[in-house]
Design an enzyme around this catalytic site. Sequence first.
Site, short mmCIF file in Angstrom:
data_model
loop_
_atom_site.label_atom_id
_atom_site.label_comp_id
_atom_site.label_asym_id
_atom_site.label_seq_id
_atom_site.Cartn_x
_atom_site.Cartn_y
_atom_site.Cartn_z
N CYS A 192 2.36 28.92 -7.20
CA CYS A 192 2.67 28.41 -8.53
C CYS A 192 2.04 27.02 -8.73
O CYS A 192 0.87 26.81 -8.39
CB CYS A 192 4.19 28.40 -8.69
N THR A 193 2.79 26.05 -9.24
CA THR A 193 2.23 24.73 -9.51
C THR A 193 2.06 23.90 -8.24
O THR A 193 1.66 22.73 -8.31
CB THR A 193 3.11 23.94 -10.51
#
Lengths: 319, 319
Positions: A105-106
């Site tokens: 993800c981030t």
Amino acid sequence: MAQRTVLFVLFDQVQSLDVTGPVEVFAGAERHTPGTYRIGTASLDGAPVRTSSGLTVVPDRSLADVPDPDTLVVPGGQGTRSPDPRLTDWLRAHGPHVRRLVSVCTGAALLAGAGLLDGRRATTHWAYCDRLAREYPAVDVDPDPIYVRDGHVATSAGVTSGIDLALALVEEDLGRDTALTIARHLVVFLRRPGNQAQFSAQLAAQTARREPLRELQRWITEHPGADLGVETLAARAGLSPRHFARAFRAETGTTPGRYVDRIRLEHARRLLEDTGDGVEQVSRASGYGTPEGMRRAFVKALGTSPAEYRRRFRPAPAH
Amino acid sequence: MAQRTVLFVLFDQVQSLDVTGPVEVFAGAERHTPGTYRIGTASLDGAPVRTSSGLTVVPDRSLADVPDPDTLVVPGGQGTRSPDPRLTDWLRAHGPHVRRLVSVCTGAALLAGAGLLDGRRATTHWAYCDRLAREYPAVDVDPDPIYVRDGHVATSAGVTSGIDLALALVEEDLGRDTALTIARHLVVFLRRPGNQAQFSAQLAAQTARREPLRELQRWITEHPGADLGVETLAARAGLSPRHFARAFRAETGTTPGRYVDRIRLEHARRLLEDTGDGVEQVSRASGYGTPEGMRRAFVKALGTSPAEYRRRFRPAPAH
């Protein structure tokens, strides 16, 4: 095979599912074939971290105390927005020395901030792709795949995509039977149908700053089924097709054709999600002309057919 | 709507993904529409628990200290096999008083142990369905669905199915737009294609105790494409069809027809997973005769087509 160490980096406001998804994949492999993986967690100072959902997780140790692992996993979450500079320094120093460097993800933002994605192809959460590309122009951001491998660096798309990527890494280490067994145990697909784009709901902010193009964009949104060829649109804007195409691009960063394509796709998605209209009807209302034309557009943009798309996102039936 | 409380029960050897999956769904709803959910965690004595993957999670408080929540979520994991009797007592006392009682994965065993599933339809992890049905005959176990709602009790299938169920509960409370937004943010489908059966890899242990039926079963496994009608099988076993069918059922708990169906399905699954053979070829080799016959069998048993099945479980391409 010697036991491989897998280290998860923890920090405040980490997304708990970014951590536990891949953790359970590697733990499942270790249960299936004992002696394959040793899983550890570490935060900067070894103190417990509070995840963004409120769960408190206790790491095994501090980052200063861990030897470089075989596989280093950097999860995402709100905490990636203003990372502790000491964490960035630690990643910069240790990232190049692990066999596999992984983000979920981030978490890609932390790797990018440490310069570890420069010159590489990478992905991240669909809602963050534009920003990653803007803030780190040396990174070749691909918003579509569920995960991307580039050399020893592997980046995954949003949240649950970390499970898909971890399964691919286990498959690489231990073979497909093991990966398949773990996937089935977790009740996930070994290979996700389609790509990340089908989860994105945003039409990127490609709005012209000035009337009349802005007004024209509104009109397109409200009439996806109309003739939206460049000639017609140019005539509505009172410009020559060439002048119109140039002005549209300068104002919005995209061509009229691509803008129309995105509007039609969003319109069709919404109808498939929210109505019981047949595929024929949806394709006409969205300006695709034929169901086959709509099907081709869906497969190209979302990696799936309109029928499959509807099955995944339509309302749940009454229970 | 007043803020709803969602309480997660924690215990040693809980499956971390059973907890964090639904936690992130409710946390996502709270982020999307502040004031809707308050999420809490509690263990029997309030002490940290060690999950089965090795992560240590700190609960907010002890079960004795929490008021009955709106929604009570009981996750699964190895720790459900020999639960602390005090936990079972607590569930028996409090389960009937919550608005919604939810289990994830083998958490169904804890609900069943407290008598809370008696007379109800329920599901659990595919690998545990047979055992749950055997140990708790008063529970109507359905191994297929991703989740089951029966009155105020909701049970979900294995591990990640807890995310699907939590999304359905949020949809019920806050509407479909919110649920869809959260699903997209987590990069999961709002509605999973197919049912839990497609993740199960086990042919239930339906093996005859005695030769010659055992030998016949082996032969069926090795010749799924042969004529496996009752007459033919009976002749191979040297019995009349009627006598054979009765003996087979007594020995294995299933009919010869159903046994053959399962063998053929498993064989076709394996070919779709492991080979590049075309659908026509697979259907012939597995004894389905026609691709359409195989397709019907797949949709009935797995809720998906052979082509879709292959896409989800075939080997990952080289990167």
